[in-house]
Design an enzyme around this catalytic site. Structure first.
Site, PDB file in Angstrom:
ATOM      1  N   GLN A 113      11.695  11.282  -0.252  1.00  0.00           N
ATOM      2  CA  GLN A 113      11.318  10.069  -0.987  1.00  0.00           C
ATOM      3  C   GLN A 113       9.838   9.790  -0.780  1.00  0.00           C
ATOM      4  O   GLN A 113       9.294   8.860  -1.336  1.00  0.00           O
ATOM      5  CB  GLN A 113      12.121   8.879  -0.464  1.00  0.00           C
ATOM      6  CG  GLN A 113      13.614   9.061  -0.574  1.00  0.00           C
ATOM      7  CD  GLN A 113      14.356   8.050   0.282  1.00  0.00           C
ATOM      8  OE1 GLN A 113      14.557   6.905  -0.105  1.00  0.00           O
ATOM      9  NE2 GLN A 113      14.757   8.455   1.458  1.00  0.00           N
TER      10      GLN A 113
ATOM     11  N   ASP B 293       3.555  11.716   0.105  1.00  0.00           N
ATOM     12  CA  ASP B 293       2.306  11.997   0.831  1.00  0.00           C
ATOM     13  C   ASP B 293       1.930  13.471   0.937  1.00  0.00           C
ATOM     14  O   ASP B 293       0.889  13.800   1.506  1.00  0.00           O
ATOM     15  CB  ASP B 293       2.363  11.362   2.231  1.00  0.00           C
ATOM     16  CG  ASP B 293       3.548  11.848   3.070  1.00  0.00           C
ATOM     17  OD1 ASP B 293       4.015  12.997   2.867  1.00  0.00           O
ATOM     18  OD2 ASP B 293       4.001  11.077   3.935  1.00  0.00           O
TER      19      ASP B 293
ATOM     20  N   HIS C  21      10.197  10.915  -5.710  1.00  0.00           N
ATOM     21  CA  HIS C  21       9.304   9.854  -6.203  1.00  0.00           C
ATOM     22  C   HIS C  21       7.923  10.362  -6.592  1.00  0.00           C
ATOM     23  O   HIS C  21       6.998   9.575  -6.785  1.00  0.00           O
ATOM     24  CB  HIS C  21       9.186   8.745  -5.140  1.00  0.00           C
ATOM     25  CG  HIS C  21      10.486   8.035  -4.874  1.00  0.00           C
ATOM     26  ND1 HIS C  21      10.788   7.424  -3.683  1.00  0.00           N
ATOM     27  CD2 HIS C  21      11.579   7.850  -5.661  1.00  0.00           C
ATOM     28  CE1 HIS C  21      12.011   6.896  -3.744  1.00  0.00           C
ATOM     29  NE2 HIS C  21      12.506   7.144  -4.926  1.00  0.00           N
TER      30      HIS C  21
ATOM     31  N   GLU D  24      16.388   3.359  14.584  1.00  0.00           N
ATOM     32  CA  GLU D  24      17.455   2.366  14.720  1.00  0.00           C
ATOM     33  C   GLU D  24      18.509   2.626  13.641  1.00  0.00           C
ATOM     34  O   GLU D  24      18.216   3.283  12.639  1.00  0.00           O
ATOM     35  CB  GLU D  24      16.910   0.942  14.618  1.00  0.00           C
ATOM     36  CG  GLU D  24      16.176   0.647  13.333  1.00  0.00           C
ATOM     37  CD  GLU D  24      15.646  -0.793  13.315  1.00  0.00           C
ATOM     38  OE1 GLU D  24      16.036  -1.533  12.390  1.00  0.00           O
ATOM     39  OE2 GLU D  24      14.861  -1.150  14.211  1.00  0.00           O
TER      40      GLU D  24
END
Ligand SMILES: [Zn+2]
Length: 261
Positions: free
Chosen positions: A116, A119, A134, A231
């Site tokens: 996604q 960069d 994307h 997390e």
């Protein structure tokens, strides 16, 4: 054998060598494995996530990436786009987690990456099969004639940047709000999800649709889901089989060591 106990929002979670080994064994036994990566994998490369407390959209107005606003206000949009994507992000370098994925591919332990991120850091690490859900910020696209440019060829001092062939407005080749997923990346991601025996989720929270459906499709097709996150995410209780909590660089480094044993 060592064990580490970590308190997280969901209570006491055990991570350690046994879970890393379980993940490595699942990968070794499989013939089609793909990684599904999100912003979290590039945080340690200096790229902040867009969402969340310290995200980009806490500082900038996301309207600059709305297609209608961009066409009506190309200079204003481009000023912000240049600052975020080409001044701030532009200096980022691949980290250990990107490099491990490239190495796994070269050893035939990974068949592709659905990302996604925009960069380009997977490709800069040497990954070959990268499906960019994307788009990619390192390329610019002429909105009139469709010609592509590498951003390094374009002078971003003068805004907005224009096509040297037809004088059309150039737009970064990542998707803006309201744009569809690039068809080829979508097709290849769906194929990967259908073929996969293992999917490794890294640094993705599962909040952005339709990308987040890819791991669910893989799971429905029988894939084992390994998750690497700092997390628990939306995926953790829904589809994850092996949850490896920690920074992507550290966990992927441990996984590489276990795979080479
Ligand atoms: Zn053009």
């Amino acid at each position: 054998m060592y064990l580490t106990f970590v308190f997280s929002k969901k209570g006491l979670i055990m991570i350690g060598a046994n879970k890393i080994k379980e993940a490595a064994d699942a990968i070794k036994k499989s013939s089609y494995i793909f990684a599904f990566t999100g912003a979290g994998i590039s945080v340690e490369s200096g790229i902040p996530p867009f969402r969340g407390e310290n995200g980009i959209w806490g500082k900038y107005d996301p309207k600059v990436l709305e297609l209608g606003y961009f066409y009506e206000n190309p200079v204003e949009s481009w000023k912000v786009i240049r600052e975020i994507f080409y001044e701030y992000f532009g200096k980022s370098k691949p980290n250990k987690a990107h490099k491990v994925l490239a190495e796994l591919e070269s050893k035939n332990l990974l068949q592709g990456i659905v990302t996604q991120k925009i960069d380009n850091l997977h490709q800069e690490s040497g990954s070959k099969e990268v499906y960019e859900f994307h788009g990619n910020m390192k390329k610019l696209l002429c909105t009139d004639c469709g010609r592509y440019y590498d951003v390094s060829e374009i002078d971003l001092e003068k805004l907005p940047p224009l096509c040297s062939a037809c004088n059309g407005l150039l737009k970064p080749d990542f998707i803006f709000f309201g744009e569809g997923i690039p068809p080829e990346a979508y097709q290849k991601s769906m194929e990967a999800a259908q073929k996969a025996e293992v999917v490794i989720l890294i640094g993705t929270t599962g909040e952005v649709m339709p990308a987040a459906q890819i791991p669910y499709i893989a799971k429905q097709n029988g894939a084992k889901v390994i998750e690497v996150n700092t997390e628990p995410s939306k995926f953790t209780s829904a589809i994850t089989d092996i949850y490896l909590e920690g920074k992507a660089t550290k966990v992927m480094g441990q996984l590489m060591v276990a795979l080479m044993k």
